[in-house]
Every structure is written in C-alpha cells, then in structure tokens.
Scaffold this motif. Sequence first.
Motif, PDB file in Angstrom:
ATOM      1  N   GLY A   1      -3.311   4.240   9.178  1.00 43.62           N
ATOM      2  CA  GLY A   1      -2.492   2.959   9.335  1.00 43.62           C
ATOM      3  C   GLY A   1      -0.753   3.497   9.335  1.00 43.62           C
ATOM      4  N   ASP A   2      -0.632   4.472  10.253  1.00 43.19           N
ATOM      5  CA  ASP A   2       0.973   4.743  10.625  1.00 43.19           C
ATOM      6  C   ASP A   2       1.198   4.201  12.034  1.00 43.19           C
ATOM      7  OD1 ASP A   2      -0.355   6.554  12.232  1.00 43.19           O
ATOM      8  OD2 ASP A   2       0.823   8.464  11.344  1.00 43.19           O
ATOM      9  N   VAL A   3       2.338   4.461  12.534  1.00 47.86           N
ATOM     10  CA  VAL A   3       2.924   3.919  13.797  1.00 47.86           C
ATOM     11  C   VAL A   3       1.827   4.428  14.979  1.00 47.86           C
ATOM     12  CG1 VAL A   3       4.735   3.729  15.555  1.00 47.86           C
ATOM     13  CG2 VAL A   3       5.016   3.475  13.177  1.00 47.86           C
ATOM     14  N   ASP A   4       1.608   5.731  15.028  1.00 48.19           N
ATOM     15  CA  ASP A   4       0.707   6.398  15.969  1.00 48.19           C
ATOM     16  C   ASP A   4      -0.716   5.813  15.909  1.00 48.19           C
ATOM     17  OD1 ASP A   4      -0.112   8.022  17.856  1.00 48.19           O
ATOM     18  OD2 ASP A   4      -0.444   9.585  16.710  1.00 48.19           O
ATOM     19  N   GLY A   5      -1.140   5.661  14.608  1.00 44.02           N
ATOM     20  CA  GLY A   5      -2.464   5.243  14.350  1.00 44.02           C
ATOM     21  C   GLY A   5      -2.609   3.605  15.080  1.00 44.02           C
ATOM     22  N   VAL A   6      -1.870   2.869  14.484  1.00 43.58           N
ATOM     23  CA  VAL A   6      -1.873   1.555  14.911  1.00 43.58           C
ATOM     24  C   VAL A   6      -1.548   1.400  16.407  1.00 43.58           C
ATOM     25  CG1 VAL A   6      -0.596  -0.812  14.439  1.00 43.58           C
ATOM     26  CG2 VAL A   6      -1.242   0.711  12.668  1.00 43.58           C
TER      27      VAL A   6
END
Lengths: 335, 72
Positions: free
Chosen positions: B27-32
């Motif tokens: 759930g971080d920017v890269d993951g999302v």
Amino acid sequence: MNDIKKGFHRYFVVDHHPSREYGSNVLNPWMYNIDGTRYLCTAATLYLVVKQLDETFQKLSYLGLVGALGDKQPLEKENGELLQDAVDAGILEDNTLFGKYNLQQFVDTVNACCRNSKKELAMEVCLLRKYHEGEKELQEYRETFQRDLDYLTRMWDTVEKENRGRIGCYIYDTRITKKYAGELATVLARTYEKPVIILVKDAEGIKISGRATPTLVKGGIHLGKAFQGCGGGHDIAAGAFLESGDMIETFIQIVDQRLHYMVAPVTVRLDIPVKNALQVMKALSIDNIGYKNVKVTAEHGHIKGTVTGTPGTVKNITDDIIACIISAVQMMEGE
Amino acid sequence: MSAFVEALKRTSQILKRNQPFQVVTHGDVDGVAAGALAHTAFDCEVIIQKRLKLKNWTTLNLPCSWIWEVLS
C-alpha cells in the motif's frame, strides 16, 4: 520468498527490492544488473511489461512515473524511457499530466491517501477518479506531517543525546503519527545527514522505518542489509517489524553494530602480478589523481598498494584501480 | 535483444496467458500505482495490503496470484 513459495501453488512476483536470491517466478530489475532502488520501481517495471503487449498501453506510462517519484527516484536512465513515452503519448507536457494535474502534486496526493490508510482512494486517484477527494487527504497529511516534523526538530538535541555513540539515530516516540514514520525519517536523515530509524507501535507490533541519504550510502550504509532478520529493503530505505516491544533494545544493538561495520574504516592490500608493472604504474598514476589514502607502487613485476577508507569507498577505488590495470595491460598488448 | 527486454516479453506473455488473476500489492505509492496499472491492463482484482499476510491470502484459494512489493 520462502513464505510465498509455501503459500501459493501459482504465483509471479514483480518487485524492485534487492535480494540475495530471486527464482524463476520473479521479475526484478536487479536480476539484470539494473538498479531497481534508483532507476526502476515496481510500477515502472510492470509498465515496461505491459508495453510489450500493446503500444496503446503507452498512455499508462504515467503510472510508472508516479511509482518512481513516489519512491523518490530520478526520472533518468531506465526511468527516462517512461518519461519519453509519457511525452510521446501526449499525456505529459510541462510537468502537467493530462492537461490538468501537476505531476508532483499528483504523486503527493496518491502518497497522502496511502499514508492516511485510504488505499482504495489512492487507487482511484491513480485511475484518474476522485482526485478532489484525494486533495483533501493531501491537505490533512501536510498539516499533520509538518506538526510532527516541527516536534521532532525541537526534540533533536535530546534524540542525539539518547543516541550518542551510535551510527544511527533511533526514535521511539508515541507522539509521532505512525503512518508518517517513513516520510519523517526521510526528511530527518537528509537534514541531519544520519541514518534515521523511527519505531512506532501499531496494533500488530513495532513497525520500523529506516532512511539514509545518497552520501551515507556511498560511504557504505545499507539499511536493507542492516535490517535483515526482521525486515529488509533498499540501501537507502528499508523497513522492519518486531512482534513485541521487548525486542527493541536487541534490535537497536544488532542493527547499529551492523551499521558500524559498514562504515568503520578498512584497509585493503593489493598485490597483483603484472607484466611491465612500471609502465602500467605510469598509466595508473594519471588515474589516481584525486584519490586520498591510496598508495600504489610497482615492485618486481607486481603492483602493490593499500587503500584505506569506509568499505563502500574502498570497494569503489579498488574496483577502479583493477579496471585501470586491466585497461593499461590490454592497451600495451595491443601496441 | 538484452536479457532484460527478453524477460519483459516473457513476463508479458505469462501474464497474458494466465488471466484471470489477482494482484496482491503493497500500500505505498509504487505498489498502488503498480496495482492500478495491472487493473487497467488486465482488468484484474487488486488487493492492497499493508504488509505480507500469507495466512489471510492462502484462504483466498486463488487460481493464480501475482504478488509484488513484498516489503518496503
């Protein structure tokens, strides 16, 4: 990876964190000597995958850029391809996405949603929906983050005293907003040029976020390796998790000892048999300009010397010297 | 063709062949952003998790799972 192997019959991992082993069902830039920490995040890697399927997916390049900027990566080298694709697809012009969102502001909005535990909203914003809802999260995030940062800045003298003799600054303070720990550690590490490790308690245990700076990494710091055993990640940013607060003291002791070994000065002795060592040495002396704590001489068909400094610097200099020797030898053989 | 480009092509074919699948992402920017990309390109379900929780995942009995951003 072992847990994933046990947990799934069929899986595929796309990731960009360095690891000791990868496996066949993994795509990771590091497997191909591409620095995933700095030049290709997961979203960017996945973009390059889907681009192989259909050129119309070029319009999704913005999501790779969002991931890259979210991970504080520069938009150059491998990321440069995405930047060019976004421009070519006509979705990015003058740092403005789709003619209405400023690229960095868009990333900040997604980030704020993530930090505020509004992950579904973050996804909606990425899909160009509910942007205004996301902006409200950004406003709240900025206010709370600044309050926490001001508090920690005021407390910094105390933090330094508590961490005297340590390589890293470890902060365990219940007043910090848990979800902002990583971002706060980033700013503090950059401000004070020290590895900053923030520990926060959540419902499941102790969540740990560590951040360093490019200069510290150059000097040998690798937080991902320091956290091994209860976490991992990149050299410059890593995370860990402890099930109980009782483990904090041990964690700090072990991690700081590892950090100490990463930056403690070392000396490497070189003794390389080389034909025409004196002539090779002449070529080396040109390339050695600017190196400190390096002594290299030619003696009886050998190039001998010592390199002293932090492990990271010593490795880089030693690699350079060896590369120079090889190139000088090849050049002479050619003549 | 570089080994990395070959790997990108191979992965794209694996993804194409194995639809439908689910994505589990961090759930971080890269993951999302990666999740949004997968959702748009493959119309797959995306599960965003704070950190790796295999016990929960195995109960999903997924036909095929794609995981990234294990820890950050």
